[in-house]
Design a protein around this motif. Sequence first.
Motif, short mmCIF file in Angstrom:
data_model
loop_
_atom_site.label_atom_id
_atom_site.label_comp_id
_atom_site.label_asym_id
_atom_site.label_seq_id
_atom_site.Cartn_x
_atom_site.Cartn_y
_atom_site.Cartn_z
N PHE A 113 18.85 -14.83 32.68
CA PHE A 113 18.44 -13.43 32.62
C PHE A 113 17.50 -13.09 33.77
O PHE A 113 17.58 -12.00 34.36
CB PHE A 113 17.78 -13.12 31.28
CG PHE A 113 17.54 -11.65 31.06
CD1 PHE A 113 18.56 -10.84 30.61
CD2 PHE A 113 16.30 -11.09 31.31
CE1 PHE A 113 18.34 -9.48 30.41
CE2 PHE A 113 16.07 -9.73 31.11
CZ PHE A 113 17.10 -8.93 30.67
N LEU A 114 16.59 -14.01 34.11
CA LEU A 114 15.67 -13.77 35.22
C LEU A 114 16.44 -13.59 36.53
O LEU A 114 16.16 -12.68 37.32
CB LEU A 114 14.68 -14.92 35.35
CG LEU A 114 13.67 -15.09 34.21
CD1 LEU A 114 12.88 -16.38 34.40
CD2 LEU A 114 12.73 -13.88 34.13
N ILE A 115 17.41 -14.47 36.76
CA ILE A 115 18.21 -14.37 37.98
C ILE A 115 19.04 -13.10 37.97
O ILE A 115 19.19 -12.42 38.99
CB ILE A 115 19.09 -15.62 38.13
CG1 ILE A 115 18.22 -16.87 38.30
CG2 ILE A 115 20.03 -15.49 39.33
CD1 ILE A 115 18.96 -18.18 38.13
N GLU A 200 10.50 -14.51 8.26
CA GLU A 200 11.11 -15.84 8.23
C GLU A 200 12.42 -15.88 9.01
O GLU A 200 12.79 -16.91 9.56
CB GLU A 200 11.36 -16.28 6.79
CG GLU A 200 10.10 -16.50 5.96
CD GLU A 200 9.43 -15.20 5.55
OE1 GLU A 200 10.14 -14.15 5.49
OE2 GLU A 200 8.20 -15.21 5.32
N ASP A 201 13.13 -14.78 9.05
CA ASP A 201 14.42 -14.72 9.74
C ASP A 201 14.44 -13.44 10.58
O ASP A 201 15.07 -12.45 10.25
CB ASP A 201 15.56 -14.71 8.73
CG ASP A 201 16.91 -14.94 9.39
OD1 ASP A 201 16.94 -15.31 10.57
OD2 ASP A 201 17.94 -14.75 8.71
N PRO A 202 13.72 -13.45 11.72
CA PRO A 202 13.55 -12.22 12.48
C PRO A 202 14.81 -11.78 13.21
O PRO A 202 15.74 -12.55 13.40
CB PRO A 202 12.44 -12.60 13.48
CG PRO A 202 12.57 -14.08 13.63
CD PRO A 202 13.00 -14.59 12.29
N PHE A 203 14.79 -10.53 13.62
CA PHE A 203 15.87 -9.98 14.43
C PHE A 203 15.93 -10.73 15.75
O PHE A 203 14.91 -11.02 16.37
CB PHE A 203 15.61 -8.49 14.69
CG PHE A 203 16.49 -7.89 15.73
CD1 PHE A 203 17.82 -7.62 15.46
CD2 PHE A 203 15.99 -7.59 16.99
CE1 PHE A 203 18.64 -7.06 16.44
CE2 PHE A 203 16.80 -7.02 17.96
CZ PHE A 203 18.13 -6.76 17.68
N ILE A 204 17.14 -11.05 16.22
CA ILE A 204 17.33 -11.79 17.46
C ILE A 204 17.93 -10.86 18.51
O ILE A 204 19.10 -10.49 18.41
CB ILE A 204 18.28 -12.98 17.25
CG1 ILE A 204 17.86 -13.81 16.04
CG2 ILE A 204 18.36 -13.84 18.50
CD1 ILE A 204 18.91 -14.82 15.63
N PRO A 205 17.18 -10.45 19.52
CA PRO A 205 17.76 -9.58 20.55
C PRO A 205 18.82 -10.32 21.35
O PRO A 205 18.68 -11.50 21.66
CB PRO A 205 16.56 -9.23 21.44
CG PRO A 205 15.35 -9.59 20.64
CD PRO A 205 15.75 -10.71 19.75
N SER A 206 19.89 -9.63 21.69
CA SER A 206 20.91 -10.20 22.58
C SER A 206 20.51 -9.92 24.02
O SER A 206 19.56 -9.17 24.30
CB SER A 206 22.26 -9.55 22.29
OG SER A 206 22.24 -8.18 22.68
N PHE A 207 21.27 -10.50 24.97
CA PHE A 207 21.01 -10.20 26.38
C PHE A 207 21.19 -8.71 26.65
O PHE A 207 20.50 -8.14 27.50
CB PHE A 207 21.95 -11.01 27.27
CG PHE A 207 21.44 -12.38 27.63
CD1 PHE A 207 20.13 -12.74 27.38
CD2 PHE A 207 22.27 -13.32 28.21
CE1 PHE A 207 19.64 -13.99 27.71
CE2 PHE A 207 21.81 -14.58 28.55
CZ PHE A 207 20.49 -14.92 28.29
N LEU A 208 22.13 -8.07 25.96
CA LEU A 208 22.32 -6.64 26.17
C LEU A 208 21.09 -5.86 25.72
O LEU A 208 20.65 -4.93 26.40
CB LEU A 208 23.56 -6.15 25.42
CG LEU A 208 23.91 -4.67 25.59
CD1 LEU A 208 24.18 -4.35 27.06
CD2 LEU A 208 25.10 -4.28 24.73
N LEU A 293 26.50 -9.58 36.21
CA LEU A 293 25.24 -10.16 36.66
C LEU A 293 25.06 -11.58 36.13
O LEU A 293 24.62 -12.49 36.86
CB LEU A 293 24.06 -9.29 36.21
CG LEU A 293 23.92 -7.92 36.87
CD1 LEU A 293 22.87 -7.09 36.15
CD2 LEU A 293 23.56 -8.07 38.35
N LEU A 294 25.38 -11.78 34.86
CA LEU A 294 25.21 -13.11 34.26
C LEU A 294 26.20 -14.12 34.83
O LEU A 294 25.88 -15.29 34.98
CB LEU A 294 25.33 -13.02 32.74
CG LEU A 294 24.17 -12.28 32.04
CD1 LEU A 294 24.47 -12.09 30.56
CD2 LEU A 294 22.86 -13.04 32.22
N VAL A 295 27.42 -13.66 35.12
CA VAL A 295 28.39 -14.55 35.78
C VAL A 295 27.85 -14.98 37.14
O VAL A 295 27.91 -16.15 37.53
CB VAL A 295 29.76 -13.86 35.92
CG1 VAL A 295 30.66 -14.65 36.86
CG2 VAL A 295 30.43 -13.71 34.55
N ALA A 296 27.31 -14.01 37.88
CA ALA A 296 26.75 -14.33 39.19
C ALA A 296 25.54 -15.24 39.08
O ALA A 296 25.34 -16.14 39.89
CB ALA A 296 26.37 -13.03 39.91
#
Length: 617
Positions: A113-115, A200-208, A293-296
């Motif tokens: 994600f940083l790249i 205990e089971d928080p929301f998990i953000p996706s890359f989107l 972007l993620l493929v790159a």
Amino acid sequence: MVYVVKEDVVARLREEPRATSRNKKTMQQGDELGDPVRESDGFLFFEINANLNGWMLKDDCEELPDAARLPINEKGFVQECVNVQFLFNDETKPVEGAPPAVTIRPWVVSADFLIARALYETDIRNLGKNIPGSDGVGALQVTVAEWKDFTDNGGALAKDVRASDRDHSVLQIPGAAWRQHVHGKAMSKIRLDAGKATAEDPFIPSFLDMFFAHVTNSPAAAIAILDAQDAGTAPETSIKDVLKAVMTAEELAALFKAREKLSGLPTVFFGTEANPSTLKSVVDIAEDTLKKLLVAALGRIEKHRPEMIPVVTAGGAPWMAVAEKAEAEGVKEGTHNAEISGYFKHTDFGGDPNTNPPPAWCGAFAAHCMKGCDNPIIKESVPREAAAAISWRKWGVNFSLQSATIPRGAVVVLSLEPGATSGTGHVGFFLEFSADKKKVILLGGNQSRRVGKTPFLVSRIAEVRWLDQSGAVGAVSIDGITLPTDIAAANRQFAGLILKAFADEGYGRHHQIAALANAIGESKLNPRAHNTQGEDSVGLFQLNRDGGVGTGHTVERLMDPAFNTHLIIAEANGVPSFRSATDLHTAVEVFVRRVERPADPAGQTTKRFKIAQALIA
């Protein structure tokens, strides 16, 4: 970027952003002020040096144009993104005198994600201000506000960072990583406060979700876009109408100014205030852009940090046999509640599993499948709090979603929409992608309240994880090297990992064999070896956490064979005499004495040279 006092101006450095505030120092024309840390009511706050800071009237200051900016070494940038991922996702030891360390997990940092962010904002170029209306600079366009948040709240992670580091394209990477962590945590809290997740089971953000939080500079805006899709909001609804409840008029104006079009391209993204894009258009463009972007980004990691790409051997995923058996038996809620409740025995679940209906059980099912394997390493791999889907982000090693070779059985952690299996998160085993690549098919528990195969939107994937296992038995030959027969079958794969990692770093054959011989001598290639007798040494190379190479890293992280090998390579790179060794005996001796540094270097050199000779006999 540097501010100075304007020509023909005598300015006052004040305690507060008010004209009547006490003058701390009178500044003369041309005096250098540095970067403003924050702004308030026409005043800028400067930290001029360690002993002097205060507020200056903005009209008394001027910004000098950026000098010619040095080009970026892409390899160094990519490698440091990976290093920062390692640093942030570990539980760092407190540093004396530093602020308390922060808890990063489960809101982890991703080098991908940083790249991808750097590719989006600047194509990994060292630019000055490149986003309209933003004071961000460098490859990642890190702003004054996000750098200050990092330095103020990053604890041990921000120790010794300087204000000027923000303007350095490599040194600014931790600030961007901190923003990723903070945005993920903020989105989880928004869902928690709305009653759509639990602590205990928080929301998990996706890359989107993370991408939307970044481009809007607002985690609340990212959740509003997600919620609008979940609620079935008309696709033609303007993005302005979607966001106006969670963003001020000033924030919306800044968003349209900064993100009217795609970075560096004429394609309309959010549009303008007068002509905003539709919800569907924004989401479609974001999904397509992020995927590219993620493929790159993956391509950059494969090129510059190849040891980060997990190796998949013939051992496959034996846990899938357990999952497929449960599917064949038709396990589902109602008729198999007792069996489902039994899955929780394979976790440290502290609640009551015998409710009707059972608690969310996708994580418990994954743990049951792992515990049902004959392989002891797989059994021991089940993470703590495994009943919560988000805990599976700590299992195995990261496997890029963009890879063309995701192995069948890889663990996939999802951020789900309300109305699906849950409103927080889900975990299942990878089977395949749909023909249009927009959905991922998972085999898992608690999918429509049963064990089965279900398609999920690819955009909701938060992480893909893998644990490699070899199916080989007896002595095996790995690239011309014969391993001792007492190396456990499940551990023989790590010989290939070590050889490849040292080869990729430019080391010759005798260096590779010397390193492998040392790993065999240290751990018999058991990545989970942990010696607590008089020391605290972990993993393939038994890295010491008390002042040695393993200092500052968790036991679990050091048990990651790729990471353990990466650390020992970094240590070897600091010993020129190892790289210059021209024969096997010298390579072994230098590695023992200068890299591993055991208590009995002479005795261990003799033992490990014998191991090395046997490897190539």
